[in-house]
Scaffold this motif. Structure first.
Motif, PDB file in Angstrom:
ATOM      1  N   LEU A   1      -4.067  11.376   8.791  1.00 45.93           N
ATOM      2  CA  LEU A   1      -4.636  10.540   7.738  1.00 45.93           C
ATOM      3  C   LEU A   1      -3.764   9.312   7.479  1.00 45.93           C
ATOM      4  N   ALA A   2      -2.448   9.466   7.584  1.00 42.97           N
ATOM      5  CA  ALA A   2      -1.541   8.317   7.420  1.00 42.97           C
ATOM      6  C   ALA A   2      -1.872   7.231   8.436  1.00 42.97           C
ATOM      7  N   ARG A   3      -2.091   7.624   9.688  1.00 44.45           N
ATOM      8  CA  ARG A   3      -2.432   6.656  10.738  1.00 44.45           C
ATOM      9  C   ARG A   3      -3.773   5.983  10.444  1.00 44.45           C
ATOM     10  N   LEU A   4      -4.768   6.771  10.066  1.00 47.39           N
ATOM     11  CA  LEU A   4      -6.094   6.214   9.795  1.00 47.39           C
ATOM     12  C   LEU A   4      -6.079   5.271   8.588  1.00 47.39           C
ATOM     13  N   LEU A   5      -5.368   5.644   7.533  1.00 39.66           N
ATOM     14  CA  LEU A   5      -5.268   4.776   6.355  1.00 39.66           C
ATOM     15  C   LEU A   5      -4.517   3.490   6.682  1.00 39.66           C
ATOM     16  N   THR A   6      -3.509   3.586   7.538  1.00 35.04           N
ATOM     17  CA  THR A   6      -2.769   2.392   7.959  1.00 35.04           C
ATOM     18  C   THR A   6      -3.689   1.433   8.695  1.00 35.04           C
ATOM     19  N   GLU A   7      -4.460   1.954   9.634  1.00 38.63           N
ATOM     20  CA  GLU A   7      -5.392   1.097  10.381  1.00 38.63           C
ATOM     21  C   GLU A   7      -6.365   0.403   9.429  1.00 38.63           C
ATOM     22  N   ALA A   8      -6.919   1.153   8.487  1.00 41.43           N
ATOM     23  CA  ALA A   8      -7.887   0.570   7.547  1.00 41.43           C
ATOM     24  C   ALA A   8      -7.218  -0.500   6.674  1.00 41.43           C
ATOM     25  N   GLN A   9      -6.010  -0.220   6.193  1.00 42.77           N
ATOM     26  CA  GLN A   9      -5.330  -1.178   5.317  1.00 42.77           C
ATOM     27  C   GLN A   9      -4.953  -2.450   6.079  1.00 42.77           C
ATOM     28  N   LEU A  10      -4.456  -2.310   7.279  1.00 50.07           N
ATOM     29  CA  LEU A  10      -4.071  -3.497   8.056  1.00 50.07           C
ATOM     30  C   LEU A  10      -5.291  -4.337   8.415  1.00 50.07           C
ATOM     31  N   ARG A  11      -6.405  -3.684   8.731  1.00 48.59           N
ATOM     32  CA  ARG A  11      -7.645  -4.447   8.969  1.00 48.59           C
ATOM     33  C   ARG A  11      -8.040  -5.197   7.705  1.00 48.59           C
ATOM     34  N   HIS A  12      -7.908  -4.550   6.545  1.00 49.24           N
ATOM     35  CA  HIS A  12      -8.226  -5.187   5.261  1.00 49.24           C
ATOM     36  C   HIS A  12      -7.349  -6.422   5.038  1.00 49.24           C
ATOM     37  N   TRP A  13      -6.087  -6.346   5.446  1.00 50.54           N
ATOM     38  CA  TRP A  13      -5.172  -7.475   5.304  1.00 50.54           C
ATOM     39  C   TRP A  13      -5.329  -8.493   6.425  1.00 50.54           C
ATOM     40  N   GLY A  14      -6.126  -8.186   7.429  1.00 49.71           N
ATOM     41  CA  GLY A  14      -6.314  -9.100   8.552  1.00 49.71           C
ATOM     42  C   GLY A  14      -5.142  -9.098   9.529  1.00 49.71           C
ATOM     43  N   LEU A  15      -4.460  -7.968   9.636  1.00 51.33           N
ATOM     44  CA  LEU A  15      -3.292  -7.863  10.518  1.00 51.33           C
ATOM     45  C   LEU A  15      -3.613  -6.984  11.719  1.00 51.33           C
ATOM     46  N   PRO A  16      -2.868  -7.160  12.817  1.00 55.64           N
ATOM     47  CA  PRO A  16      -3.069  -6.307  13.993  1.00 55.64           C
ATOM     48  C   PRO A  16      -2.721  -4.849  13.665  1.00 55.64           C
ATOM     49  N   THR A  17      -3.462  -3.916  14.252  1.00 56.34           N
ATOM     50  CA  THR A  17      -3.313  -2.507  13.876  1.00 56.34           C
ATOM     51  C   THR A  17      -2.635  -1.630  14.922  1.00 56.34           C
ATOM     52  N   GLU A  18      -2.733  -1.969  16.187  1.00 52.99           N
ATOM     53  CA  GLU A  18      -2.351  -1.024  17.241  1.00 52.99           C
ATOM     54  C   GLU A  18      -0.898  -0.568  17.176  1.00 52.99           C
ATOM     55  N   THR A  19       0.038  -1.484  17.204  1.00 54.67           N
ATOM     56  CA  THR A  19       1.456  -1.109  17.218  1.00 54.67           C
ATOM     57  C   THR A  19       1.850  -0.430  15.914  1.00 54.67           C
ATOM     58  N   ALA A  20       1.423  -0.973  14.791  1.00 55.20           N
ATOM     59  CA  ALA A  20       1.774  -0.390  13.492  1.00 55.20           C
ATOM     60  C   ALA A  20       1.215   1.019  13.352  1.00 55.20           C
ATOM     61  N   SER A  21      -0.014   1.249  13.792  1.00 56.82           N
ATOM     62  CA  SER A  21      -0.582   2.591  13.659  1.00 56.82           C
ATOM     63  C   SER A  21       0.138   3.582  14.567  1.00 56.82           C
ATOM     64  N   GLN A  22       0.626   3.138  15.726  1.00 56.39           N
ATOM     65  CA  GLN A  22       1.415   4.031  16.587  1.00 56.39           C
ATOM     66  C   GLN A  22       2.742   4.385  15.921  1.00 56.39           C
ATOM     67  N   LEU A  23       3.374   3.388  15.279  1.00 56.14           N
ATOM     68  CA  LEU A  23       4.619   3.661  14.563  1.00 56.14           C
ATOM     69  C   LEU A  23       4.391   4.639  13.416  1.00 56.14           C
TER      70      LEU A  23
ATOM     71  N   PHE B   1       0.872  -1.172   0.000  1.00 59.19           N
ATOM     72  CA  PHE B   1       0.000   0.000   0.000  1.00 59.19           C
ATOM     73  C   PHE B   1       0.906   1.218   0.000  1.00 59.19           C
ATOM     74  N   THR B   2       0.614   2.199  -0.834  1.00 59.90           N
ATOM     75  CA  THR B   2       1.392   3.429  -0.834  1.00 59.90           C
ATOM     76  C   THR B   2       0.476   4.614  -1.083  1.00 59.90           C
ATOM     77  N   VAL B   3       0.801   5.738  -0.441  1.00 63.42           N
ATOM     78  CA  VAL B   3      -0.013   6.940  -0.581  1.00 63.42           C
ATOM     79  C   VAL B   3       0.875   8.162  -0.355  1.00 63.42           C
ATOM     80  N   LEU B   4       0.612   9.226  -1.117  1.00 60.61           N
ATOM     81  CA  LEU B   4       1.258  10.520  -0.897  1.00 60.61           C
ATOM     82  C   LEU B   4       0.310  11.378  -0.084  1.00 60.61           C
ATOM     83  N   LEU B   5       0.847  12.016   0.943  1.00 62.99           N
ATOM     84  CA  LEU B   5       0.028  12.841   1.834  1.00 62.99           C
ATOM     85  C   LEU B   5       0.700  14.192   2.050  1.00 62.99           C
TER      86      LEU B   5
END
Length: 188
Positions: free
Chosen positions: A34-56, A21-25
Motif C-alpha cells: 500500500l505504501a508503494r501504491l499510495l506513493t505512485e498516486a501522490q507523485l502523479r497528483h504532484w505531477g512528478l515521475p513515479t517509477e524510481t520513487a515507487s521502487q525506493l 504526504f504522510t501516512v501510517l501503515l
C-alpha cells in the motif's frame, strides 16, 4: 482485522510551500504494498515521475515491515518535495536494528534491498530517532516541470529546468540526517 489509515496532505499550496504526504501503515506485506501504491498516486497528483520513487518506497517499506516490525506497531511513510528534491522517509519502531549495506553471495535469496536503494537514490541514510524509532530516508533529485509562458511569444508545452539551475528563493537540498550509509552518486 480492519485498520484505519490516516492520510495527511496539505491542500493546494502557494508556490512557497512544500508539498508533503504522510501516512501510517501496518507493518505487514500488505502495508508495504500500500505504501508503494499510495506513493505512485501522490507523485502523479504532484505531477512528478513515479517509477524510481515507487521502487525506493517498495524497498524501504518492505524493510520496515520485515526487519523493523514490532507486532501492533505501524510504520510511517513520509514524502515531501523541496526545490528539485523528493525526500522519502520510512520510520519504524526497531531503532535497535539499523540497516547495513551488504553484498550477499550470488546464491542468497535476500539481502539486496539496500543495494537497490543505493543504486537508485541520489542520497540515502539512516537517522536514529527517539528510542525505539529509526528513519531510513532516500532522496531523488529531479527537474520539476514549469508552466509554459503565455502570450503571443509562447511556444507551448512545458519547460523543464536543468538541475544545475537554482532559483534564488529555491530551498537547498536536505542536509544529511543521522548516520549517512549510502554513497552519493550522480545517477538516478
Amino acid at each position: 482485522m480492519n485498520q484505519e489509515i490516516t492520510v495527511t496532505e496539505t491542500p493546494a499550496q502557494p508556490v512557497d510551500q512544500f508539498p508533503h504526504f504522510t501516512v501510517l501503515l501496518s507493518s505487514t506485506r500488505r502495508g508495504a504494498r500500500l505504501a508503494r501504491l499510495l506513493t505512485e498516486a501522490q507523485l502523479r497528483h504532484w505531477g512528478l515521475p513515479t517509477e524510481t520513487a515507487s521502487q525506493l518506497v517498495a524497498e524501504l517499506a518492505a524493510n520496515a515491515a520485515t526487519h523493523g516490525r514490532v507486532p501492533g506497531r505501524d510504520f510511517r511513510l513520509m514524502l515531501y518535495v523541496i526545490g528539485g528534491t523528493l525526500r522519502i522517509e520510512v520510520t519504524d519502531t526497531r531503532g535497535d536494528r539499523l540497516p547495513v549495506l551488504q553484498h550477499p553471495e550470488g546464491t542468497a535469496e535476500s539481502g539486496r534491498g539496500l543495494l537497490l536503494v543505493d543504486a537508485l537514490a541520489d542520497r540515502w541514510g539512516v537517522a536514529e530517532d527517539r528510542f525505539p524509532r529509526k528513519t531510513v530516508w532516500a532522496e531523488l533529485c529531479f527537474s520539476r516541470p514549469e508552466p509554459a509562458p503565455t502570450g503571443p511569444s509562447a511556444g507551448g508545452g512545458l519547460l523543464v529546468k536543468d538541475l544545475g539551475e537554482k532559483e534564488p528563493d529555491q530551498a537547498p537540498p536536505f542536509p544529511p540526517v543521522g548516520q549517512h550509509r549510502g554513497a552519493a552518486h550522480s545517477g538516478g
